[in-house]
Structures are given as structure tokens and as C-alpha cells.
Design a protein around this motif. Structure first.
Motif, short mmCIF file in Angstrom:
data_model
loop_
_atom_site.label_atom_id
_atom_site.label_comp_id
_atom_site.label_asym_id
_atom_site.label_seq_id
_atom_site.Cartn_x
_atom_site.Cartn_y
_atom_site.Cartn_z
N ASP A 37 -0.07 -6.85 -62.54
CA ASP A 37 0.82 -5.76 -62.14
C ASP A 37 1.76 -5.46 -63.30
O ASP A 37 2.66 -6.27 -63.60
CB ASP A 37 1.63 -6.17 -60.90
N PRO A 38 1.61 -4.32 -63.99
CA PRO A 38 2.48 -4.00 -65.13
C PRO A 38 3.97 -3.96 -64.77
O PRO A 38 4.82 -4.09 -65.65
CB PRO A 38 1.98 -2.63 -65.58
N THR A 71 2.85 -12.72 -76.01
CA THR A 71 2.50 -11.34 -75.69
C THR A 71 2.88 -11.02 -74.26
O THR A 71 2.83 -11.89 -73.39
CB THR A 71 1.00 -11.07 -75.92
N LYS A 72 3.28 -9.77 -74.05
CA LYS A 72 3.70 -9.27 -72.73
C LYS A 72 2.93 -7.98 -72.46
O LYS A 72 3.42 -6.89 -72.72
CB LYS A 72 5.21 -9.04 -72.73
N PRO A 73 1.72 -8.10 -71.92
CA PRO A 73 0.88 -6.91 -71.74
C PRO A 73 1.46 -5.99 -70.66
O PRO A 73 2.06 -6.44 -69.69
CB PRO A 73 -0.47 -7.49 -71.27
N ASN A 91 1.40 -19.15 -69.12
CA ASN A 91 2.03 -17.94 -68.61
C ASN A 91 3.41 -18.28 -68.03
O ASN A 91 3.53 -19.15 -67.18
CB ASN A 91 1.15 -17.32 -67.52
N VAL A 92 4.45 -17.58 -68.49
CA VAL A 92 5.80 -17.80 -67.97
C VAL A 92 6.33 -16.56 -67.25
O VAL A 92 7.52 -16.45 -66.97
CB VAL A 92 6.78 -18.22 -69.08
N GLY A 93 5.43 -15.61 -66.93
CA GLY A 93 5.83 -14.38 -66.26
C GLY A 93 5.05 -14.15 -64.99
O GLY A 93 4.67 -15.08 -64.27
N GLY A 94 4.78 -12.87 -64.70
CA GLY A 94 4.00 -12.51 -63.53
C GLY A 94 2.53 -12.86 -63.70
O GLY A 94 2.08 -13.29 -64.77
N ARG A 95 1.77 -12.66 -62.65
CA ARG A 95 0.35 -13.02 -62.68
C ARG A 95 -0.39 -12.21 -63.75
O ARG A 95 -0.13 -11.03 -63.96
CB ARG A 95 -0.26 -12.75 -61.31
N GLY A 96 -1.31 -12.88 -64.44
CA GLY A 96 -2.05 -12.21 -65.50
C GLY A 96 -3.46 -12.76 -65.64
O GLY A 96 -3.85 -13.71 -64.94
#
Length: 276
Positions: free
Chosen positions: A117-118, A50-52, A80-85
Motif C-alpha cells: 500500500d503506497p 529504499t522506500k518504494p 522491513n521497518v515500515g508497512g507491508r511490502g
């Protein structure tokens, strides 16, 4: 939720490229503002992502599970492989930076995912297995994970392995999970190859540059096949199959296993001179 059934070695040996991709490649996992789930009948593992964006994404209770909620009889690993969540599990908030791992145990009724941060969204990779026992929800930062270095520059497979969910790390009922980062200039993973008929495995590839690809190797040692993999795509690997790959650049991948046992080192080595 997509459902995929098992394939025998004899059946796979006759598959063409498209049939291999249809049965074993999982694409479009990181969907904007949505959640993707694929239910595999190899040890009943669920692969997801998922990519919120601007709104949190809630883990759904899929009808196929015939459960009161998703984790009624399951456990879940999240990396998590993206930005902070953030992941909220039964009201408790856990902050995940890139490559942090969260284990969520059997019995947790509510799970949601959000990006800090979207404009730099988190990308949560999910792996769920059935569970017979409840273990506590646990966050493990990348910097705290057990790590080991393998390979060499000479064989183009210098890499670092990070173990998160395993016997000496985060405790689980049967899920084993971690990731591998290849050094710059190294492209081979899990070579020499191995199988482990006691457990299935799933690979999720990340940090593959846009113009590059990974050639994932699978099949019986004497009946090898390959699938070309793009960034943020996964491979469902049967217990009888090798699982290895070679990229056109360095990259990372998350590995996860479930099945008969819980022993990370349980594998049947395949030497290079056995591969065909």
C-alpha cells in the motif's frame, strides 16, 4: 552509491563532531521512490535503504562493483521497518511485514522492492557483504526468529534480541544480522560495551519518535565519542570501536556484521570502569 574509506583510531581521536558525522553517520536512507547505498571499506559492506511508492524499485548494478549484476559476488540481508511490502528475487515474490527478514544469496541476478500500500509504504533496510559461497534465498518472519531477553528495568536496558542471519538461523557466507527492541522505559543498548576486531558492525536505528534522539557511542574504550542519531539513520562502526547507545526514549535498532568470522558471540567485553 557513496564510497567511504577507513579511518584509523588515531585519526578518529582528533575528529570534531562534523567529521565524525561525515565519516560514520549514514543519513537519508529511506528515500521516497529511490534507493540509497553507501559502500564502506570496512569489510566492503554496503549499507542501504529504499522506500518504494507506486512503482517497484530495482536494485541497481553499481559501476564501483565491477560486476555483471549486484549480487554476482555478494549476498544481501533485507529487513522491513515500515508497512507491508514485497521483494522479488529472480521472479520469486516474498512478502515482508514489519520486522520480517529476507536473505538473498550470491548469484541472484534481479532484485526489486515494492510496497503493498503506497499510503503505508514499506521501508527496506539493506545490508550487503561480499560472499564466497551461494546460499539459498530465505524468508524469516519476526515471529519465527530466535529471540532472547537481556537487561533489566533497574539498569534501563531491558530489551529483546531477535537473531535472523546467523549460524543457527538463516545461513550465509559471512553476513550476520538481527535486531534489538528496547522495552518501554529502557534506553541503553549494548552496555556494557564490547569490540570485535574480527568484524565491522553497522547499526540502523528505527522507531525513534520525531521529537527524540539516540546518542550513539563509538571510539576506542579509552577515547569514546558520540554521534546524535535520528530515526532511520545508520552508524558504520569500525572493528576497533565500541558500539552502544542511549536514547531519550525507547527505540529499536538493526545490527549487522561481516568480517573475519561468523561467530555471533565473538566479542571482547569492555567493563564500565574501563570507559573514558
Amino acid at each position: 552509491m557513496e564510497i567511504r574509506f577507513q579511518n584509523s583510531p588515531a585519526e578518529v581521536s582528533t575528529m570534531n563532531t562534523q567529521a565524525l558525522r561525515t565519516n560514520f553517520l549514514v543519513q537519508d536512507l529511506m528515500r521516497d521512490n529511490a534507493i540509497a547505498l553507501v559502500y564502506s571499506h570496512y569489510d566492503r559492506v554496503i549499507v542501504g535503504g529504499t522506500k518504494p511508492g507506486t512503482q517497484p524499485i530495482t536494485l541497481p548494478n553499481e559501476p564501483e562493483l565491477r560486476a555483471s549484476y549486484f549480487l554476482e559476488r555478494r549476498e544481501l540481508g533485507v529487513i522491513n521497518v515500515g508497512g507491508r511490502g514485497q521483494v522479488v528475487a529472480d521472479g520469486q515474490t516474498y512478502v515482508l511485514n514489519k520486522l520480517d527478514c529476507l536473505y538473498i544469496g550470491k548469484g541472484v541476478q534481479s532484485v526489486s522492492f515494492a510496497s503493498t500500500d503506497p499510503q503505508q509504504p514499506a521501508c527496506f533496510y539493506l545490508l550487503s557483504a561480499s560472499a564466497h559461497q551461494a546460499y539459498p534465498t530465505t524468508l524469516l518472519k519476526k515471529e519465527e526468529a530466535a529471540r532472547s531477553s537481556m537487561g533489566s528495568q533497574e539498569t534501563a536496558n531491558q530489551r529483546t534480541i531477535y537473531k535472523y542471519i546467523h549460524a543457527e538461523g538463516i545461513q550465509s557466507a559471512q553476513l550476520v544480522m538481527g535486531l534489538t527492541i528496547l522495552e518501554k522505559g529502557s534506553v541503553w543498548n549494548t552496555m556494557p560495551a564490547h569490540t570485535h576486531t574480527r568484524r565491522m558492525e553497522a547499526y540502523f536505528y528505527f522507531d525513534i519518535p520525531d521529537s527524540q534522539r539516540v546518542f550513539h557511542l563509538m571510539g576506542e574504550p579509552q577515547q569514546t565519542r558520540h554521534i546524535v542519531v535520528n530515526n532511520h539513520e545508520a552508524i558504520i562502526s569500525p572493528p576497533w570501536s565500541i558500539h552502544s547507545g542511549c536514547g531519550t526514549s525507547s527505540y529499536g535498532f538493526i545490527w549487522g556484521m561481516a568480517g573475519e568470522n561468523y561467530t555471533y558471540t565473538d566479542m571482547d567485553a569492555v567493563s564500565l570502569n574501563e570507559l573514558l
